[in-house]
Design an enzyme around this catalytic site. Structure first.
Site, mmCIF file in Angstrom:
data_model
loop_
_atom_site.group_PDB
_atom_site.id
_atom_site.type_symbol
_atom_site.label_atom_id
_atom_site.label_comp_id
_atom_site.label_asym_id
_atom_site.label_seq_id
_atom_site.Cartn_x
_atom_site.Cartn_y
_atom_site.Cartn_z
ATOM 1 N N ASP A 93 -15.885 -3.275 -4.269
ATOM 2 C CA ASP A 93 -15.865 -4.525 -3.504
ATOM 3 C C ASP A 93 -17.276 -5.083 -3.508
ATOM 4 O O ASP A 93 -18.251 -4.334 -3.622
ATOM 5 C CB ASP A 93 -15.380 -4.305 -2.065
ATOM 6 C CG ASP A 93 -14.825 -5.594 -1.459
ATOM 7 O OD1 ASP A 93 -13.588 -5.761 -1.419
ATOM 8 O OD2 ASP A 93 -15.628 -6.452 -1.033
ATOM 9 N N ARG B 268 0.853 -1.206 0.000
ATOM 10 C CA ARG B 268 0.000 0.000 0.000
ATOM 11 C C ARG B 268 0.882 1.246 0.000
ATOM 12 O O ARG B 268 0.600 2.234 -0.686
ATOM 13 C CB ARG B 268 -0.913 -0.009 1.244
ATOM 14 C CG ARG B 268 -2.035 -1.029 1.158
ATOM 15 C CD ARG B 268 -3.056 -0.852 2.282
ATOM 16 N NE ARG B 268 -2.628 -1.408 3.551
ATOM 17 C CZ ARG B 268 -2.946 -2.633 3.974
ATOM 18 N NH1 ARG B 268 -3.688 -3.431 3.237
ATOM 19 N NH2 ARG B 268 -2.534 -3.072 5.151
ATOM 20 N N CYS C 108 -2.912 -13.992 -3.752
ATOM 21 C CA CYS C 108 -2.588 -14.513 -2.417
ATOM 22 C C CYS C 108 -2.895 -16.013 -2.354
ATOM 23 O O CYS C 108 -3.058 -16.571 -1.284
ATOM 24 C CB CYS C 108 -3.355 -13.748 -1.339
ATOM 25 S SG CYS C 108 -5.134 -13.855 -1.519
ATOM 26 N N ASP D 181 -6.405 -6.784 -6.096
ATOM 27 C CA ASP D 181 -5.992 -7.610 -4.943
ATOM 28 C C ASP D 181 -7.138 -8.559 -4.606
ATOM 29 O O ASP D 181 -7.800 -8.397 -3.572
ATOM 30 C CB ASP D 181 -5.639 -6.687 -3.766
ATOM 31 C CG ASP D 181 -5.167 -7.467 -2.548
ATOM 32 O OD1 ASP D 181 -4.703 -8.613 -2.718
ATOM 33 O OD2 ASP D 181 -5.263 -6.933 -1.430
HETATM 34 N N1 SAH Z 1 -6.801 -4.812 -0.902
HETATM 35 C C1 SAH Z 1 -7.494 -5.015 0.349
HETATM 36 C C2 SAH Z 1 -7.751 -6.493 0.634
HETATM 37 C C3 SAH Z 1 -8.568 -7.215 -0.430
HETATM 38 S S1 SAH Z 1 -9.214 -8.748 0.120
HETATM 39 C C4 SAH Z 1 -6.708 -4.328 1.472
HETATM 40 O O1 SAH Z 1 -5.578 -3.866 1.242
HETATM 41 O O2 SAH Z 1 -7.234 -4.253 2.585
HETATM 42 C C5 SAH Z 1 -10.233 -9.232 -1.182
HETATM 43 C C6 SAH Z 1 -11.573 -8.511 -1.251
HETATM 44 O O3 SAH Z 1 -12.238 -8.963 -2.416
HETATM 45 C C7 SAH Z 1 -12.543 -8.768 -0.114
HETATM 46 O O4 SAH Z 1 -12.900 -7.542 0.470
HETATM 47 C C8 SAH Z 1 -13.794 -9.397 -0.779
HETATM 48 O O5 SAH Z 1 -15.006 -8.901 -0.227
HETATM 49 C C9 SAH Z 1 -13.645 -8.920 -2.181
HETATM 50 N N2 SAH Z 1 -14.271 -9.738 -3.237
HETATM 51 C C10 SAH Z 1 -14.286 -11.071 -3.378
HETATM 52 N N3 SAH Z 1 -14.842 -11.424 -4.553
HETATM 53 C C11 SAH Z 1 -15.190 -10.270 -5.177
HETATM 54 C C12 SAH Z 1 -15.784 -9.965 -6.433
HETATM 55 N N4 SAH Z 1 -16.109 -10.919 -7.283
HETATM 56 N N5 SAH Z 1 -15.975 -8.667 -6.736
HETATM 57 C C13 SAH Z 1 -15.639 -7.691 -5.870
HETATM 58 N N6 SAH Z 1 -15.043 -7.933 -4.690
HETATM 59 C C14 SAH Z 1 -14.827 -9.191 -4.345
#
Ligand code: SAH
Length: 405
Positions: free
Chosen positions: A258, A220, A348, A308
């Site tokens: 999200d 980040r 991940c 991510d």
């Molecule tokens: N980048 C964030 C962490 C991301 S975790 C940080 O730095 O805090 C992955 C996220 O993807 C989760 O919040 C989950 O709700 C979301 N997610 C999962 N599948 C998804 C989809 N198909 N479309 C949008 N968001 C999704």
């Protein structure tokens, strides 16, 4: 056997002939196929002495009868005593390592114990200000739970410990989920933390994983350093980690997506907790796969995109399906990128190697008809160490890609 009672005689488990090689390289897992089935099955989570087929002692390990990973090593020194003092000392060493890290000066939220890589298989502990969040993810960690909680409380001085033993992997160990405050109680539904000067709220009870993605902290920060003047898209934004970092770095605008409404609610709280011009950010509940298509159809353009996504492939068996999902979103993102634009793309998934991930993204660039180059590589931060003997600990990988002019 009841939890944490040290038997007078430790049960001995022999490996099949020739199956001691990975233990000799100090890999902490022994799979069921390597074990000569013992006549008397040790109890769940019990400490066993692992020996080679010819009887040489190799390690002390926790027995997990329900799991394919039948034994997880506590110590390669078979003479130590596995008891409360052993766990206290391992935890103390994990804490000392973190305290010495420069990153400890930039945040009050950190991973304190990272499972196998800290010599404590199945134990995850994250610190959010004065609240610890602990996950007991293996039969062995589970059976030493009380001793581990005592040591954590004593060594960290944290009075509140929340247990989030609700990760799916517990099922593989035959363990039921368990969550709730196990020490102290904080009435705060949200714990306030800071990271490189940014304020975040963490929902330790209902947030994803233990509440926050600590592993992305330094990435980040990289995005923040590169965001000035850019129109940014943060796919899979969760509680707005990358979105806020981009704003802090002077992004012109940020669109953050999200699919989780509770995550976006906290993202908005996080926005309010920092001195940013809220009109520069647009949080939207959306499925990233579908929304990227919409943006493509509208011929939208971004100067920086962060992808991510969640873990598409926990194990190698799901890697091919995961590859399709990674290719899809990366292809669309590359098409949305303005010339000179940056894509920070992550995986991940433990089942997807860094090399495989790069191949998938390379395939996406070809199909998108985009000339793109890798200019940096990302991993998890230093509070998520990878033991040299445990490459499985390296789950987070990422590429910073620039679209050529
Ligand atoms: N980048 C964030 C962490 C991301 S975790 C940080 O730095 O805090 C992955 C996220 O993807 C989760 O919040 C989950 O709700 C979301 N997610 C999962 N599948 C998804 C989809 N198909 N479309 C949008 N968001 C999704």
């Amino acid at each position: 056997m009841s939890a944490a009672v040290i038997p007078a005689v430790i049960p001995v488990v022999r490996l099949k002939s020739g199956r001691e090689k990975s233990l000799k390289r100090r890999h902490p897992w022994v799979f069921s196929g390597a074990i000569d089935p013992p006549r008397q099955e040790p109890g769940t989570g019990d400490t066993v002495e692992l020996r080679s087929a010819d009887g040489a002692p190799l390690a002390l390990a926790a027995w997990s009868p329900a799991s394919q990973i039948r034994a997880r090593v506590w110590s390669f020194d078979h003479r130590v005593k596995i008891g409360a003092e052993f766990f206290r000392s391992r935890i103390a060493s994990a804490l000392a390592m973190r305290e010495a890290m420069p990153v400890a000066r930039n945040t009050n939220a950190m991973r304190l114990v990272h499972g196998e890589s800290d010599g404590l298989p199945g134990l995850i502990v994250d610190r959010y200000a004065d609240v610890l969040v602990a996950q007991f993810l293996s039969a062995g960690a589970e059976s030493w739970r009380a001793a581990i909680l005592d040591a954590l409380a004593e060594l960290t001085g944290c009075t509140a410990i929340f247990e989030r033993s609700d990760a799916e992997v517990r099922q593989l160990e035959g363990l039921a989920p368990r969550t709730g405050f196990v020490r102290g109680a904080s009435d705060a539904g949200r714990v306030a933390i800071h990271e490189h000067g940014l304020q975040f709220r963490v929902d330790v009870a209902a947030g994803q994983k233990t509440g926050f993605f600590l592993d992305q902290r330094e990435n980040r920060q990289r995005v923040r350093a590169l965001a000035a003047g850019r129109d940014v898209l943060d796919g899979f934004c969760y509680t707005g980690g990358f979105a806020l970092a981009a704003l802090a770095g002077g992004a012109n605008s940020v669109v953050a997506l999200d699919s989780s409404a509770p995550a976006l609610e906290i993202a908005r709280e996080n926005l309010c907790a920092n001195p940013f011009d809220a009109s520069r950010v647009h949080f939207e509940i959306a499925d990233v796969f579908a929304h990227l298509r919409k943006l493509r159809d509208r011929a939208a353009r971004f100067d920086m995109i962060v992808l991510d996504p969640p873990k598409f492939a926990p194990t190698a068996a799901q890697a091919e399906n995961a590859a399709r999902a990674y290719k899809d979103i990366n292809l669309l993102a590359l098409k949305l990128l303005a010339p000179g634009g940056l894509l920070a793309t992550f995986s991940c998934s433990g089942g997807v190697s860094a090399e495989f991930f790069q191949k998938v993204v390379a395939g996406a660039a070809i199909d998108a008809g985009v000339d793109a180059r890798v200019i940096e590589r990302f991993g998890a931060g230093p509070d998520h160490p990878v033991a040299l003997n445990f490459p499985e600990g390296e789950y987070l990988k990422g590429l910073l890609i620039v679209r050529a002019w």
